[in-house]
Motif scaffolding. Structure first.
Motif, short mmCIF file in Angstrom:
data_model
loop_
_atom_site.label_atom_id
_atom_site.label_comp_id
_atom_site.label_asym_id
_atom_site.label_seq_id
_atom_site.Cartn_x
_atom_site.Cartn_y
_atom_site.Cartn_z
N PHE A 266 0.83 -1.20 0.00
CA PHE A 266 0.00 0.00 0.00
C PHE A 266 0.86 1.25 0.00
O PHE A 266 0.59 2.22 -0.71
N THR A 267 1.92 1.23 0.83
CA THR A 267 2.76 2.43 0.96
C THR A 267 3.51 2.72 -0.33
O THR A 267 3.60 3.88 -0.77
N ASN B 275 -8.87 11.74 -0.53
CA ASN B 275 -7.89 10.64 -0.51
C ASN B 275 -6.65 11.03 0.28
O ASN B 275 -6.13 10.24 1.09
N ARG C 47 -3.17 8.13 -5.65
CA ARG C 47 -2.97 9.58 -5.60
C ARG C 47 -2.68 10.13 -7.00
O ARG C 47 -3.20 11.19 -7.40
N ASP D 228 -6.34 7.79 2.47
CA ASP D 228 -4.98 7.23 2.45
C ASP D 228 -4.40 7.10 3.87
O ASP D 228 -3.88 6.03 4.22
N GLN E 255 -6.23 4.18 5.67
CA GLN E 255 -5.81 2.87 5.18
C GLN E 255 -4.40 2.53 5.65
O GLN E 255 -4.10 1.39 6.03
N ARG E 256 -3.55 3.55 5.64
CA ARG E 256 -2.17 3.33 6.09
C ARG E 256 -2.15 2.93 7.57
O ARG E 256 -1.43 2.01 7.97
N SER F 74 -1.08 3.30 -2.66
CA SER F 74 -1.33 4.68 -2.24
C SER F 74 -0.83 5.66 -3.30
O SER F 74 -1.52 6.62 -3.67
#
Length: 506
Positions: free
Chosen positions: A163-164, A234, A172, A239, A242-243, A168
């Motif tokens: 994700f990171t 987001n 973005r 974001d 979610q992180r 993500s």
């Protein structure tokens, strides 16, 4: 003037007669004493005396011991257990070969204990095998659980990383692209409205085209606002949320992994402790079995070399080597000897050992021998005194060794182990002036002697040297032939007090 007794008082006559009678009785008793006892003796005539002589001076130190061979091989009780009873023993004086059985101690009690301990050892080994199997199972289960939670932790970490580093960023960039696209579309729609309005003002366009262009611009503006809102939503909410969720899942997975690892270590440690306890039990039992096995083997004593067997009796403790007697651990049982050299293993009092040196000659009287007197030479003197027995710790002796003179043939009749009385010659000189030791005493801090002379008793101050227990060497104060009074010390001091001159009365 003449006195007329005829005119004396009649009461005085009995008194005079009584005095005369008493005088006659006293004179009669003195006469009888003189008749029966003879004339009065001179002073000191009834005292014991011995003369001062000039002769050879000999000093010896007494000791005792027993006959042994030179540097024998000593066999002792190596059974590290309580006192053991002798049940078999080879006769003393037997000639043995290396490896022959000489003494057998009672080992029945040890054999019973060994049988019990062997059963205990079998039980302990079985339990140890069971504990080791359980420990392996615990280890395998721990590995399975650890792998499971490790996989979960890895998945959570990978999700967070994915994700990171990918999701993500892609989301973005997608929203940023849509925002730029809608902004461009809005700008073009706005420019189209301006162009359409200018054409209409010049009469080249209709109101409908202008309205359509404005409607399109408004639509593009709403799309731009939606794209910008989605980007802001987001970046500022979706974001980060979610992180955080993925980080939380990864952290929980790591904690679960750590907890499972610690729990596994605890379970394995408990299993390992149980196994170690069982191993300790096995080792202790095995050690006791080995100890009993060695003790049983030590109960059968064999000759370490060929030679003659001599019992190591401890007569001063009444410990004899014979069937039925008991021996303690490390007690000497017998010696394997050869008769090429014989010695006296003896001892001498610590009060006399300072006169004994290696090389001095000794006269030896051996018991139970027809001609038991032999000579020898001191070959070793122990430096540290030891007590003869435990119940008299203050009576100390120094050990010594005396090598007997003579060839093996001359010493062949001497029985090994026989007791011996030794007299070590420590001093021998000729032409020494000697006085009786009993006549020397201390008087007011001065060594003195009382000499009987024709004129009476005379007190002498003396200077002395060595003594041999009977006579003492004299340097000054006495001459050869002097009669020295020998009485007890108290009597000599009383006589000396009467002989000393009275103190001055200044």
């Amino acid at each position: 003037m003449n006195q007329d007794f005829s005119n004396s008082s009649p009461g005085r006559r009995p008194a005079v007669l009584a005095m005369c009678l008493i005088s006659v009785l006293v004179l009669g008793m003195w006469g009888l004493r003189t008749l029966f006892t003879g004339p009065q003796e001179a002073p000191g005539a009834n005292l014991n005396t011995e003369p001062v002589i000039r002769a050879g001076f000999v000093n010896t130190v007494p000791g005792e011991g027993d006959v042994r061979t030179y540097m024998p091989t000593v066999v002792y009780n190596d059974c590290r257990y309580w006192d053991r009873e002798i049940i078999e023993v080879i006769p003393e004086g037997s000639i043995v070969k290396k490896g022959d059985i000489v003494v057998v101690l009672d080992s029945s009690e040890l054999e019973d204990k060994l049988q019990q301990q062997e059963l205990e050892l079998t039980k302990a080994k079985g339990q140890l095998a069971d504990m080791q199997a359980k420990q392996k199972l615990v280890g395998a289960e721990n590995q399975r659980l650890l792998a499971k939670f490790q996989m979960q932790a890895n998945i959570a970490a990978n999700d967070l990383k994915s994700f990171t580093e990918a999701t993500s960023t892609a989301e973005r960039r997608k929203l940023e692209g849509q925002t730029r696209l809608t902004s461009d579309q809005f700008a073009r729609a706005k420019e189209h409205v301006s162009v359409t309005a200018a054409l209409k003002a010049r009469g080249y366009g209709s109101i409908t085209e202008l309205d359509l262009a404005e409607a399109t611009m408004e639509q593009r503006g709403r799309e731009r606002d939606q794209a910008q809102g989605a980007l802001i939503l987001n970046n500022e909410f979706l974001d980060p949320r979610q992180r955080l969720q993925l980080k939380g899942v990864s952290s929980i997975a790591d904690k679960d992994l750590e907890y499972v690892d610690l729990q596994n270590q605890l379970l394995y440690a408990n299993a390992e402790v149980s196994t170690l306890k069982t191993m300790k039990w096995v080792a202790g039992t095995q050690g006791y079995v080995d100890y009993l096995t060695k003790a049983i083997a030590a109960c059968t004593m064999r000759a370490p070399k060929a030679g003659e067997v001599v019992y190591a009796h401890k007569r001063h403790e009444n410990r004899m080597i014979e069937v039925g007697s008991k021996v303690h651990y490390c007690q000497n049982i017998f010696r394997i000897t050869n008769r090429e050299k014989l010695v006296i293993a003896g001892r001498v009092s610590d009060r006399l050992v300072y006169n004994v040196e290696v090389g001095q000659k000794a006269d030896i009287e051996i018991s139970n021998q027809p001609d038991g007197r032999v000579t020898g030479t001191v070959s070793w003197v122990g430096e540290i005194p030891t007590a003869l027995n435990w119940y008299e710790p203050n009576i100390l002796h120094h050990k010594l060794q005396i090598l007997l003179d003579g060839s093996p043939e001359e010493l062949a009749d001497i029985a090994l182990g026989s007791t011996a009385e030794v007299s070590i010659l420590t001093d021998q000189r000729e032409d020494i002036l000697q006085a009786p030791l009993q006549g020397i005493f201390s008087n007011n801090g001065q060594l003195s002697a009382i000499v009987r002379t024709p004129a009476g008793l005379e007190l002498r101050r003396v200077r002395i040297g060595e003594n041999n227990g009977d006579t003492i060497e004299v340097f000054e104060g006495l001459d050869e032939g002097d009669d020295v009074v020998i009485e007890n010390r108290t009597r000599l001091r009383d006589l000396a007090r009467d002989l000393e001159p009275a103190p001055d009365n200044d």
